[in-house]
Design an enzyme around this catalytic site. Structure first.
Site, short mmCIF file in Angstrom:
data_model
loop_
_atom_site.label_atom_id
_atom_site.label_comp_id
_atom_site.label_asym_id
_atom_site.label_seq_id
_atom_site.Cartn_x
_atom_site.Cartn_y
_atom_site.Cartn_z
N LEU A 111 33.43 32.24 40.18
CA LEU A 111 33.06 33.66 40.19
C LEU A 111 32.33 34.10 38.91
O LEU A 111 31.87 35.23 38.83
CB LEU A 111 34.28 34.54 40.45
CG LEU A 111 34.55 34.70 41.96
CD1 LEU A 111 35.92 35.30 42.22
CD2 LEU A 111 33.46 35.53 42.64
N ALA A 133 42.54 32.09 35.89
CA ALA A 133 42.75 31.33 37.12
C ALA A 133 41.46 30.63 37.50
O ALA A 133 40.38 30.97 37.02
CB ALA A 133 43.21 32.25 38.25
N PHE A 134 41.58 29.61 38.37
CA PHE A 134 40.42 28.75 38.63
C PHE A 134 39.27 29.49 39.30
O PHE A 134 38.14 29.02 39.29
CB PHE A 134 40.85 27.52 39.45
CG PHE A 134 40.59 27.63 40.93
CD1 PHE A 134 41.45 28.33 41.76
CD2 PHE A 134 39.46 27.04 41.49
CE1 PHE A 134 41.20 28.44 43.12
CE2 PHE A 134 39.20 27.15 42.85
CZ PHE A 134 40.07 27.85 43.66
N LYS A 135 39.56 30.66 39.87
CA LYS A 135 38.49 31.40 40.55
C LYS A 135 37.34 31.74 39.61
O LYS A 135 36.20 31.91 40.04
CB LYS A 135 39.06 32.65 41.20
CG LYS A 135 40.18 32.31 42.17
CD LYS A 135 40.12 33.05 43.44
CE LYS A 135 41.02 32.51 44.54
NZ LYS A 135 42.24 31.83 44.18
N ASP A 136 37.63 31.83 38.31
CA ASP A 136 36.56 32.09 37.34
C ASP A 136 35.49 30.99 37.34
O ASP A 136 34.33 31.26 37.04
CB ASP A 136 37.13 32.19 35.91
CG ASP A 136 37.99 33.42 35.71
OD1 ASP A 136 37.72 34.46 36.34
OD2 ASP A 136 38.95 33.34 34.91
#
Ligand code: PLP
Length: 493
Positions: A114, A108-111
């Protein structure tokens, strides 16, 4: 460059110090004191650079580290991605572009952010507080917790504790967390729902006894949520990156404006696009796509933010949000950096659950933003139609963006080149994606469904999903919601 608080412009911090703090003492969010400039010539010179090189350059405009340090940091951060381009830009047959932000370890784009934030924190610690360590504490409803665990895994002088509701995450999300590797990662289920986990975590943050115990062990408490400036800055990079790639491919000419469509929840992702525009990136419209939880659509249309409404659980759960925290940063710009005004609006939100902006401001917003939403059926139809007509498989969140973009086209007939920001792999939400393409409810365990989806669509299952089947469970602890602090204490021993 200094960062200032949206609620008190006199509260200033150097960027790395602000990354360590997370939120300002007055409850405001840290924002840059001004926007660094990115000229068309500078954009042109970014052509043929790698993602990591662009990240080093752009981050160095916001973070007090050298471009070399930040490029190296980006190199390490994006090493684990399964595509050498980091964020491939795919052109669909009908002409729109998909910016794939899901090639990181948690799909997911949070990587994208993060994988960077923990390394910034580690650098900040080394420079600002060399004797201290940070303990990251997070309650998660799914995507953030896993992405934070992967990001902080084995990062020196950090440890991370994640609580997830035992009745509130998908099978795949749970598997991702309980099999988490790393010597500084700690995960526990909480008996209850997401609110129970969240409330328990907030209690620990407010617990002074706990703070003392942590300090004795050399730890300061921090969080990894999307209001941290260290998560915002890395997201600016991919908007500039996609523009540069379009330029290289001759799809646009230098200075030509483009649109971005962003599936939105907490308003962090689309805010980064706005920051890129403020820096000088040629942007025509930022299209803010919401699901049935359409509080933002109403805000852009009516100028009223009102969270007093029904909350829906949808098939795009990462966008199921009633308070979009990062909107505060947009308000700060909208009111020409009037910290007093932002404070008033946020107080109104706290006290009454709503606030209103004037018609003048609403009109100003409309020059840049277009807000629209779609319902569950429209989301499923977007998945089904895009696969049938364009051979591309969307996840449930990106499908919201696609459905909203189609409405935008019908409404405006705008021919501007458009990038749809894709925030997750379809395999992260395999059950709902499968039932959308096959037209019937899907049954079976998480892996069976992923396999069916692969058979049906020919899109390969990502290795990060496949390996979950064989990874040993490392975290099987379950904690009653009243005792989350006990788990933290046990972890510190
Ligand atoms: C977090 C998330 C979003 C929403 O992003 P915001 O920055 O909160 O607006 C959209 N899609 C997916 C898959 C996400 O994980």
């Amino acid at each position: 460059m200094l960062l200032i608080s949206t609620r008190n412009a006199a509260e200033q911090k150097t960027p790395l110090k602000a990354v360590l703090k997370g939120i300002a003492p007055d409850g405001g969010l840290y924002v840059p004191e001004n926007f660094p400039e990115l000229s068309l010539e500078a954009i042109s010179q970014l052509q043929h650079k790698t993602y990591q090189e662009m990240a080093g350059l752009i981050l160095s405009k916001y973070i007090d580290m050298t471009q070399e340090e930040l490029t190296e940091l980006a190199q390490r951060a994006y090493e684990s991605f399964d595509d050498a381009q980091v964020a491939p830009l795919v052109k669909l047959p009908k002409g729109e572009f998909i910016l794939e932000l899901f090639h990181g370890p948690t799909l997911a784009f949070k990587d994208m952010a993060l994988q960077v934030l923990p390394r910034l924190m580690s650098a900040a610690l080394q420079r600002e507080e060399p004797d201290k360590k940070v303990l990251i504490l997070t309650a998660t409803s799914g995507d953030t917790g896993k992405a934070a665990l992967e990001g902080f895994k084995d990062v020196p002088n950090t440890a991370i504790v994640v609580f997830f509701p035992d009745q509130g995450v998908s099978d795949m999300q749970k598997l991702q967390m309980v099999t988490q590797r790393g010597n500084n990662t700690f995960v526990s289920a909480v008996v209850g729902n997401f609110d129970d986990a969240q409330t328990g975590v907030k209690r620990i943050f407010a617990d002074q006894q706990m703070e003392k115990e942590l300090a004795q062990k050399g730890y300061a408490l921090s969080s990894a949520n999307s209001i941290n400036f260290g998560r915002l800055a890395p997201q600016i990079v991919y908007y500039i990156y996609s523009y540069v790639r379009l330029l290289e491919r001759g799809e646009i000419s230098l200075g030509e404006k483009i649109n971005f469509v962003v599936p939105t929840g907490n308003f962090g992702n689309i805010l980064a696009a706005y920051y890129a525009k403020q820096m000088g990136l040629p942007v025509h419209k930022l299209i803010c796509a919401s699901n049935k939880n359409n509080v933002l659509t109403d805000f852009f249309r009516k100028g009223i933010y009102n969270k007093n409404r029904e909350f829906y659980k949808t098939i795009s759960p990462s966008m199921d949000i009633l308070i979009s925290s990062n909107l505060e940063r947009l308000l700060f710009e909208l009111f020409d950096r009037d910290d007093q005004k932002v404070r008033e609006l946020m107080e109104s939100l706290m006290a009454k659950g709503e606030y209103a902006i004037g018609e003048e401001e609403r009109a100003k917003l409309e020059q840049v933003f277009y807000g629209e939403y779609c319902n569950e059926q429209e989301t499923e139809k977007a998945i089904c139609d895009t696969f049938a007509q364009e051979g591309y498989l969307l996840d449930t969140h990106t499908a919201v963006a696609k459905a909203v973009y189609d409405k935008y086209l019908a409404d405006t007939n705008d021919q501007t080149k458009t990038v749809i920001v894709s925030t997750a792999s379809p395999y992260k939400f395999a059950a709902d994606v499968l039932s959308a393409v096959s037209g019937e409810p899907s049954q079976g365990d998480a892996f069976a469904m992923a396999q069916k989806l692969e058979q049906k669509t020919g899109v390969a299952i990502p290795a990060n999903i496949l390996e979950l089947r064989d990874l040993p469970v490392r975290h099987d602890h379950v904690e009653p919601k009243e005792h989350l602090a006990d788990f933290v204490r046990a972890v510190l021993k």
